[in-house]
Design a protein around this motif. Structure first.
Motif, PDB file in Angstrom:
ATOM      1  N   HIS A  24      42.239  30.740  41.454  1.00 39.71           N
ATOM      2  CA  HIS A  24      41.302  30.590  42.571  1.00 39.71           C
ATOM      3  C   HIS A  24      41.871  31.230  43.838  1.00 39.71           C
ATOM      4  N   ASN A  25      43.137  30.988  44.123  1.00 40.24           N
ATOM      5  CA  ASN A  25      43.748  31.552  45.330  1.00 40.24           C
ATOM      6  C   ASN A  25      43.893  33.068  45.243  1.00 40.24           C
ATOM      7  N   LEU A  27      41.902  35.127  43.530  1.00 41.17           N
ATOM      8  CA  LEU A  27      40.563  35.695  43.699  1.00 41.17           C
ATOM      9  C   LEU A  27      40.119  35.642  45.156  1.00 41.17           C
ATOM     10  N   ARG A  28      40.432  34.550  45.841  1.00 41.76           N
ATOM     11  CA  ARG A  28      40.075  34.437  47.261  1.00 41.76           C
ATOM     12  C   ARG A  28      40.831  35.475  48.093  1.00 41.76           C
ATOM     13  N   THR A  29      42.111  35.670  47.789  1.00 36.43           N
ATOM     14  CA  THR A  29      42.905  36.661  48.514  1.00 36.43           C
ATOM     15  C   THR A  29      42.397  38.071  48.262  1.00 36.43           C
ATOM     16  N   LEU A  30      42.047  38.385  47.010  1.00 35.32           N
ATOM     17  CA  LEU A  30      41.506  39.707  46.698  1.00 35.32           C
ATOM     18  C   LEU A  30      40.171  39.942  47.388  1.00 35.32           C
ATOM     19  N   ARG A  31      39.325  38.910  47.444  1.00 29.60           N
ATOM     20  CA  ARG A  31      38.038  39.041  48.116  1.00 29.60           C
ATOM     21  C   ARG A  31      38.238  39.315  49.606  1.00 29.60           C
ATOM     22  N   MET A  32      39.162  38.595  50.225  1.00 27.37           N
ATOM     23  CA  MET A  32      39.418  38.804  51.646  1.00 27.37           C
ATOM     24  C   MET A  32      40.021  40.186  51.901  1.00 27.37           C
ATOM     25  N   LEU A  34      39.501  42.876  50.094  1.00 32.72           N
ATOM     26  CA  LEU A  34      38.415  43.848  49.909  1.00 32.72           C
ATOM     27  C   LEU A  34      37.517  43.886  51.139  1.00 32.72           C
ATOM     28  N   LEU A  35      37.172  42.728  51.675  1.00 31.85           N
ATOM     29  CA  LEU A  35      36.349  42.692  52.885  1.00 31.85           C
ATOM     30  C   LEU A  35      37.069  43.321  54.070  1.00 31.85           C
TER      31      LEU A  35
END
Length: 94
Positions: A24-25, A27-32, A34-35
């Motif tokens: 979960h962490n 995926l959240r880090t990768l999403r941030m 990418l943004l």
């Protein structure tokens, strides 16, 4: 023997929970990230369009060589200001 079995089962349950939290962490880090990368890309495009518009507007009034000189000085000033703001602050003791 039953205590050892319960200890092993609880260890693997804990390992599974930690793995899910790690996933979960990540995926959240990768999403941030990418943004952030997309935001930086659009920011660079916006600055490029701004500089192009400034060049077009000033080239109607001035010679293109002077326009490039003015734009270069403005960009150098902005870059210098950003670098100056990124310097570490000195700690003052009072």
């Amino acid at each position: 023997m039953k205590g050892l079995t319960e200890c092993i089962i609880s260890f693997f349950d804990l390992l599974e929970a930690e793995g899910q939290l790690l996933r979960h962490n990540v995926l959240r880090t990768l999403r941030m990230a990418l943004l952030l990368a997309l935001g930086l890309l659009f920011g660079v495009a916006a600055v490029a369009f701004f500089v192009a518009a400034l060049y077009k507007a000033l080239s109607l009034v001035l010679h293109p060589a002077w326009v490039l000189c003015i734009i270069g000085l403005i960009c150098a000033g902005i870059a210098g200001g950003l670098l100056w703001m990124s310097l570490p602050k000195k700690k003052t003791t009072a």
